[in-house]
Design an enzyme around this catalytic site. Structure first.
Site, PDB file in Angstrom:
ATOM      1  N   THR A   1       0.841  -1.208   0.000  1.00  0.00           N
ATOM      2  CA  THR A   1       0.000   0.000   0.000  1.00  0.00           C
ATOM      3  C   THR A   1       0.870   1.250   0.000  1.00  0.00           C
ATOM      4  O   THR A   1       0.637   2.195  -0.768  1.00  0.00           O
ATOM      5  CB  THR A   1      -0.930  -0.005   1.232  1.00  0.00           C
ATOM      6  OG1 THR A   1      -1.757  -1.171   1.166  1.00  0.00           O
ATOM      7  CG2 THR A   1      -1.794   1.243   1.290  1.00  0.00           C
TER       8      THR A   1
ATOM      9  N   ALA B   1       5.209  -6.467  -2.231  1.00  0.00           N
ATOM     10  CA  ALA B   1       4.936  -6.604  -0.794  1.00  0.00           C
ATOM     11  C   ALA B   1       5.379  -7.997  -0.357  1.00  0.00           C
ATOM     12  O   ALA B   1       4.983  -9.004  -0.964  1.00  0.00           O
ATOM     13  CB  ALA B   1       3.444  -6.429  -0.522  1.00  0.00           C
TER      14      ALA B   1
ATOM     15  N   CYS C   1     -10.583  -6.742   2.733  1.00  0.00           N
ATOM     16  CA  CYS C   1     -10.601  -5.325   3.078  1.00  0.00           C
ATOM     17  C   CYS C   1     -10.615  -5.182   4.594  1.00  0.00           C
ATOM     18  O   CYS C   1     -10.763  -6.157   5.317  1.00  0.00           O
ATOM     19  CB  CYS C   1     -11.791  -4.619   2.452  1.00  0.00           C
ATOM     20  SG  CYS C   1     -13.340  -5.247   3.059  1.00  0.00           S
TER      21      CYS C   1
ATOM     22  N   THR D   1      13.483   4.801  10.351  1.00  0.00           N
ATOM     23  CA  THR D   1      14.446   3.748  10.656  1.00  0.00           C
ATOM     24  C   THR D   1      14.042   2.463   9.943  1.00  0.00           C
ATOM     25  O   THR D   1      12.871   2.070   9.960  1.00  0.00           O
ATOM     26  CB  THR D   1      14.501   3.512  12.184  1.00  0.00           C
ATOM     27  OG1 THR D   1      14.862   4.745  12.799  1.00  0.00           O
ATOM     28  CG2 THR D   1      15.511   2.439  12.546  1.00  0.00           C
TER      29      THR D   1
HETATM   30  C1  LIG Z   1      -2.343  -5.981  -5.996  1.00  0.00           C
HETATM   31  C2  LIG Z   1      -2.127  -5.500  -4.603  1.00  0.00           C
HETATM   32  N1  LIG Z   1      -1.586  -4.291  -4.398  1.00  0.00           N
HETATM   33  C3  LIG Z   1      -1.373  -3.799  -3.177  1.00  0.00           C
HETATM   34  C4  LIG Z   1      -1.687  -4.536  -2.059  1.00  0.00           C
HETATM   35  C5  LIG Z   1      -1.440  -3.955  -0.704  1.00  0.00           C
HETATM   36  O1  LIG Z   1      -0.296  -4.536  -0.125  1.00  0.00           O
HETATM   37  P1  LIG Z   1      -0.103  -4.525   1.467  1.00  0.00           P
HETATM   38  O2  LIG Z   1      -1.070  -5.510   2.018  1.00  0.00           O
HETATM   39  O3  LIG Z   1       1.334  -4.966   1.668  1.00  0.00           O
HETATM   40  O4  LIG Z   1      -0.322  -3.144   1.941  1.00  0.00           O
HETATM   41  C6  LIG Z   1      -2.265  -5.796  -2.206  1.00  0.00           C
HETATM   42  C7  LIG Z   1      -2.680  -6.580  -1.029  1.00  0.00           C
HETATM   43  O5  LIG Z   1      -3.650  -7.318  -1.075  1.00  0.00           O
HETATM   44  C8  LIG Z   1      -2.482  -6.292  -3.513  1.00  0.00           C
HETATM   45  O6  LIG Z   1      -3.027  -7.497  -3.728  1.00  0.00           O
END
Ligand SMILES: Cc1ncc(COP(=O)(O)O)c(C=O)c1O
Length: 403
Positions: A74, A195, A346, A233
């Site tokens: 995110t 991620a 979500c 950090t």
């Molecule tokens: C395509 C995609 N982008 C971004 C994210 C967000 O990643 P994070 O959960 O590490 O914030 C997700 C998580 O489900 C995802 O599937």
């Protein structure tokens, strides 16, 4: 006694790889020096981070100095959208099926949203209409988190070069990294998000690859870490574990894709064979009869091996069962030990209508009957056997009961 857990929700998060957990525990115990410091312990931590940077850079096809570590997918997506917009003042554009981590920042900036076709692939004519000299960023995910559909980055970049020459391409490769050779497929992108928790690393750590020369304003200001692009950090244990997980993922990827792809096909084909009127998202099956308003989707019972899933990542089986409500189905599956989801996870855990399926032309009722079974590096034959023993009966039971 509770049923054993059959985990079919790898697109939401994956189990931590044992080698990543080991590395993380080691760092938590002994490598507590601040990597930005000057003394011996600090320098040791910095070396560990640099090793992880090298591994991740190789997996993303960029140089180590182009990696910006941050706190997950995110944050990486937000940095890409807000960072380029702040640096250039231009218009941002994304596809209608992006994760909310891209979609909401683009909407917040008053950007343009580009339609997809019924298989969930970007509509290139609609993209051409959205592009002009004012566009500074186009964000299109490499693989979708609900359907697993892969987007054509080369074609997108070619259109951008012609119609929006100053725009940079960002790709959210969060779901792609376990399955696709991101290092070669994301070559057209200047910005790439990943991620760790989607490929066997821990939650709360990720990265944005920023190719040299890409205009980007930092969104988190402070101590100037990560070349000033992301202060704070470093999360040394998380970054080290992400590096280990990335290395293992890349090394095992060809074998994993083959093994898990075969499991996914057996699962999806088996469900088609046992359940009437299944609509499988993101695939084209010539010869299948069609559902009126949703024209073109796969319904009925295609022969095993006849469904072409080459446009999707290997771990994804995403199916709709007309007449069944996702929430009821997920409840019944959980009673039998199957952990799955309908669309993306979500914050509330509630099943909101999927913006991805809506963009693909699914009506609310059909979209509300979806089931996402997502496999991963830890999936086994026994998981598929169990799902095939449970899902068809659960659907039949709910259909008979009127869901
Ligand atoms: C395509 C995609 N982008 C971004 C994210 C967000 O990643 P994070 O959960 O590490 O914030 C997700 C998580 O489900 C995802 O599937």
């Amino acid at each position: 006694m509770a049923a054993p857990v059959v985990y079919l929700d790898h697109a939401a998060s994956t189990p931590l790889r044992p080698e990543a957990a080991e590395a993380m525990i080691e760092v938590l115990g002994s490598d507590y020096g601040n990597p930005s410091g000057a003394h011996r312990l600090a320098r040791a931590s910095r070396r560990l981070i640099d090793d992880a940077r090298d591994t991740l850079a190789a997996g993303l096809g960029c140089s180590p100095g182009e990696i910006v570590f941050c706190a997950g997918g995110t944050e990486a997506d937000n940095l890409a959208v807000f960072g380029v917009a702040a640096a250039t003042g231009g218009t941002v554009v994304c596809s209608a099926v992006e994760h909310h981590a891209v979609l909401h920042p683009v909407e917040h900036m008053g950007g343009r949203i580009v339609a997809v076709d019924r298989l969930g692939r970007l509509d290139l004519e609609a993209l051409a209409d959205a592009l002009d000299e004012t566009v500074c960023l186009v964000s299109v995910m490499l693989a979708n988190n609900e359907t697993g559909v892969v987007q054509p980055l080369e074609e997108i970049a070619a259109l951008m070069a012609e119609l929006a020459p100053r725009a940079v391409l960002h790709t959210d490769a969060v779901q792609a990294f376990p399955w696709l050779d991101v290092a070669s497929m994301a070559v057209p992108a200047q910005l790439i998000s990943v991620a760790a928790h989607k490929f066997g690393g821990p939650k709360g750590v990720g990265a944005l690859a920023v190719r040299a020369g890409t205009p980007l304003e930092p969104q988190v200001l402070g101590g100037g870490q990560e070349r000033g692009l992301r202060s704070g950090t470093h999360n040394t244990p998380g970054i080290v574990a992400m590096g280990v997980a990335a290395g293992a993922t890349v090394a095992e990827r060809p074998a994993t894709v083959e093994r898990v792809g075969a499991l996914r096909d057996r699962l999806a084909d088996g469900i088609h064979a046992a359940v009437p009127d299944v609509v499988e998202t993101g695939v084209d099956t010539p010869g299948q009869h069609r559902v009126g308003a949703q024209g073109g989707h796969c319904v009925g019972r295609p022969e095993a091996g006849r469904v072409d899933r080459s446009g999707k990542v290997a771990g994804s089986a995403h199916l709709c069962f007309p007449g069944v409500e996702s929430e009821a189905l997920l409840f019944v599956l959980e009673q039998s030990g199957i952990m799955a989801s309908a669309a993306s996870s979500c914050a509330s855990g509630a099943q909101d209508p999927s913006h991805v399926l809506a963009a693909m032309g699914y009506d609310r009722a059909l979209a509300g009957s979806s089931l996402r079974l997502s496999l991963g590096h830890a999936s086994t034959d026994a998981d598929v056997d169990h799902a095939l023993a449970v899902v068809p009966d659960a659907v039949a039971h709910l259909r008979a009961a009127g869901s």
